[in-house]
Write a protein that holds these residues in place. Structure first.
Motif, PDB file in Angstrom:
ATOM      1  N   GLU A  89      -3.388  91.190  46.130  1.00 49.29           N
ATOM      2  CA  GLU A  89      -3.903  91.951  44.996  1.00 49.29           C
ATOM      3  C   GLU A  89      -3.686  91.239  43.656  1.00 49.29           C
ATOM      4  O   GLU A  89      -4.193  91.676  42.622  1.00 49.29           O
ATOM      5  CB  GLU A  89      -3.257  93.335  44.951  1.00 49.29           C
ATOM      6  N   ARG A 134       2.808  99.200  52.593  1.00 45.95           N
ATOM      7  CA  ARG A 134       2.738  99.233  51.112  1.00 45.95           C
ATOM      8  C   ARG A 134       1.435  99.878  50.636  1.00 45.95           C
ATOM      9  O   ARG A 134       0.832  99.471  49.637  1.00 45.95           O
ATOM     10  CB  ARG A 134       2.899  97.829  50.526  1.00 45.95           C
ATOM     11  N   GLY A 187      -1.216  94.014  49.615  1.00 46.62           N
ATOM     12  CA  GLY A 187       0.058  94.703  49.509  1.00 46.62           C
ATOM     13  C   GLY A 187       1.231  93.755  49.453  1.00 46.62           C
ATOM     14  O   GLY A 187       2.357  94.156  49.157  1.00 46.62           O
ATOM     15  N   SER A 234       1.152 100.981  47.004  1.00 45.05           N
ATOM     16  CA  SER A 234       0.770  99.942  46.041  1.00 45.05           C
ATOM     17  C   SER A 234      -0.711  99.594  46.171  1.00 45.05           C
ATOM     18  O   SER A 234      -1.384  99.317  45.170  1.00 45.05           O
ATOM     19  CB  SER A 234       1.621  98.687  46.253  1.00 45.05           C
ATOM     20  N   ILE A 235      -1.214  99.604  47.403  1.00 45.59           N
ATOM     21  CA  ILE A 235      -2.627  99.303  47.630  1.00 45.59           C
ATOM     22  C   ILE A 235      -3.502 100.358  46.960  1.00 45.59           C
ATOM     23  O   ILE A 235      -4.535 100.031  46.356  1.00 45.59           O
ATOM     24  CB  ILE A 235      -2.915  99.208  49.143  1.00 45.59           C
ATOM     25  N   ASP A 266       8.649  95.557  55.386  1.00 42.76           N
ATOM     26  CA  ASP A 266       8.813  96.848  54.710  1.00 42.76           C
ATOM     27  C   ASP A 266      10.182  97.425  55.056  1.00 42.76           C
ATOM     28  O   ASP A 266      10.496  97.675  56.218  1.00 42.76           O
ATOM     29  CB  ASP A 266       7.725  97.832  55.150  1.00 42.76           C
TER      30      ASP A 266
END
Length: 601
Positions: free
Chosen positions: A323, A353, A319, A356-357, A103
């Protein structure tokens, strides 16, 4: 130059090495040079050989020199990241931690905190480039056949010995992390290894899983049969079922839900001194005393808790690509029932993230550290202040619409920071256990403040509160690995609580919550309600901490590294062998379910 990095590790975490003798420390430094040479030889050895061959024009050698500089830069970045990580945690990062550390905001935050290390890495990089440029320049790079053969042979010998383990030279097997334990202790190995070598070893382990697990990735019918028989899952196209434990859907029986995911809370550290408020709730609510995580990292704990499925290597983490397979859309499920769904964390918005999750799981709102009003004067770490996030949410939650809210705390993450001295119930240290105790005290106080304000809200009396940890503080296995799970609501206040001793883990939380609320909802995953004592399925915990997978039942526990059993509490060898067989079959079958996208339609 790599010895300088190792020296930084030693001085930043001198407390870890206090039990090692001076001679053992020196031996670890010299032994570590083999691991430095090994990873460098793996990344750049072939180009050094090509550079020494009198077959190329000098401009071609400059090209090889550029590649060598790139390898060295990657090496330095990995070493620098390792120094920072060890200074916080006292161990090398695992595969999921390496993925999570990519990240960008996290890296920027760490870079600013360790600016001196960034400057040092830049100086080492420039120095390496300068001397490399001189070596490969026309003026300094001349071939003399009389001396070339000896130099070239010496280079080959250096590369060969740097790639082989000390007790395995005659077999010419590649150096392994296990060779770092030649000094007889974990501390010796910690000082001997290096970040790039550890990352490479983890990558190799992921690749070897496919070859060493006899069932891995095969889609074997026997693995599927073990999955269905052991976990009592439906034999339909997708692995989800209508949870029939309850009798109503949430629209018929609307109850708010607030789930606290507690960073690093371990059962062994929860007591009247560290967490007095939580202890009060524990005595009143439904507490699960035989409860375990499915992992040793936050993002995998979040995966298990929010999707009811354990992580299966070598898949990417949630993440970071998991997904792409359809996962259980928890937020969407409740939104369809008319709920206002919220996912928040005290850390920076992009941490793990989680933004996004939240989208991938269908949550309507998402909040992070940047969204919370500043309350404490003291600057927080990357992981934020729990109190600020909880103060924001207690006012944000709707008075009219039922809500389903998840809040991931962060203040109890290393480095341990507290906003005021009043929370220092022990002499404070940002990296040691006393520092954790103090942040735990602050986190408990923060919960108490949240509840005092929440009691004034209309939604409080109709809210189910769930408290569960993401993982333990230490990386121990077995009974030391327990984490808290508590379900509490206002009706419990002042009453004697319920103690549930049934074995369970994070993947069971959603099924247990649905049963507790008397809800009938679709649920994907392998979890089961821990409140259902007469279940036809035996309690089971699956565990992963690279490179070890584990299984725990009421009869015992077993941990396996895909080659052999590394720890077992089974006295009966036949039962131990059977448990290992079931573990590997389950691992293979669940991996295939993810790979074949069978978790959700």
């Amino acid at each position: 130059m790599t010895s300088l990095m190792r020296l930084l590790v030693y001085f930043l975490r001198k407390d870890i090495f206090s039990s090692e003798s001076f001679l053992n420390i020196i031996a670890a430094f010299f032994d570590g040079m083999r691991f430095d040479l090994c990873i460098y030889a793996l990344g750049a050895g072939a180009f050094w050989i090509l550079c020494f061959l009198p077959l190329f024009h000098s401009y071609v050698r400059y090209f090889f020199w550029g590649i060598l500089e790139f390898v060295w830069t990657v090496f330095l970045i990995a070493w620098g990241g390792t120094v920072v990580f060890i200074s916080f945690t006292g161990h090398y990062p695992g595969v999921t931690e390496i993925q999570a550390l990519t990240d960008l905001p996290y890296l920027v935050d760490m870079g600013l905190a360790y600016w001196w290390l960034v400057l040092l890495l830049l100086l080492l990089g420039v120095g390496h480039a300068y001397f490399g440029r001189r070596i490969f320049s026309k003026e300094h790079f001349h071939f003399h056949w009389k001396t070339w053969s000896g130099q070239f042979l010496f280079l080959l010998i250096i590369i060969f010995f740097s790639l082989t383990g000390k007790p395995r030279i005659l077999q010419a097997k590649i150096l392994s992390p296990i060779d770092a334990f030649s000094g007889g202790s974990n501390e010796y190995a910690l000082l001997t290894l290096n970040g790039p070598f550890s990352a490479f070893s983890i990558w190799r382990q992921q690749k070897k899983m496919k070859m060493e697990n006899p069932y891995y990735g095969s889609g074997d019918k026997k693995s599927e049969e073990v999955l269905y028989q052991t976990l009592k899952l439906p034999r339909d196209k997708f692995l989800f079922d209508q949870i029939s434990l309850g009798s109503n859907n949430p629209q018929q029986n609307p109850q708010n839900v607030f789930i606290f995911i507690l960073e690093s809370w371990s059962s062994k550290y929860i007591n009247e001194k560290n967490t007095p408020f939580f202890m009060k709730l524990k005595e009143e609510g439904t507490y699960f005393s035989n409860f375990y995580p499915n992992n040793h990292t936050s993002i995998l704990g979040i995966t298990a808790l929010l999707t009811s499925t354990p992580y299966m290597p070598p898949l990417p983490i949630l993440g970071k690509g998991l997904e792409l397979s359809k996962v259980y859309p928890l937020g969407q499920i409740f939104a369809q029932e008319g709920y206002h769904t919220i996912l928040a964390q005290s850390s920076a918005r992009i941490s793990f993230r989680m933004d996004s999750i939240a989208e991938a799981l269908g949550f309507q709102d998402y909040f992070g550290k940047e969204d919370f009003p500043r309350i404490h004067q003291q600057d927080s770490t990357f992981y934020g202040w729990d109190y600020e996030g909880q103060s924001f949410l207690v006012d944000y939650l709707s008075e009219q619409k039922p809500f389903f809210s998840v809040f991931f705390t962060g203040t109890t993450h290393v480095p341990y920071m507290i906003p005021e001295e009043k929370f220092a119930i022990y002499p404070h240290d940002k990296r040691k256990i006393n520092g954790f105790y103090n942040t735990l005290s602050y986190a408990d106080w923060s919960l108490q403040q949240f509840f005092e304000r929440a009691r004034q809200k209309k939604w409080f009396k109709n809210t189910i509160f769930v408290f569960v940890a993401d993982h333990t503080l230490s990386r121990s296995l077995g009974t030391e690995h327990r984490i808290p799970l508590l379900i509490w609501r206002a009706a419990d206040e002042g009453k004697k609580g319920k103690l549930v001793k049934r074995l369970g883990s994070q993947v069971d939380v959603l099924a247990t919550l649905f049963d507790y609320a008397d809800w009938k909802l679709p649920l994907s995953g392998i979890g089961q309600s821990l409140l259902k004592e007469n279940s036809s399925r035996a309690p089971l915990v699956l565990f992963y901490d690279p490179p070890v997978v584990g299984i725990q039942t009421e009869q015992g526990e077993l941990f396996h590294n895909f080659r052999q059993t590394v720890k077992s509490s089974f006295v009966d060898k036949e039962r131990e062998h059977l448990s290992a067989d079931v573990l590997l079959h389950l691992h293979n079958a669940l991996f295939n379910e993810w790979k074949n996208n069978r978790w959700w339609p």
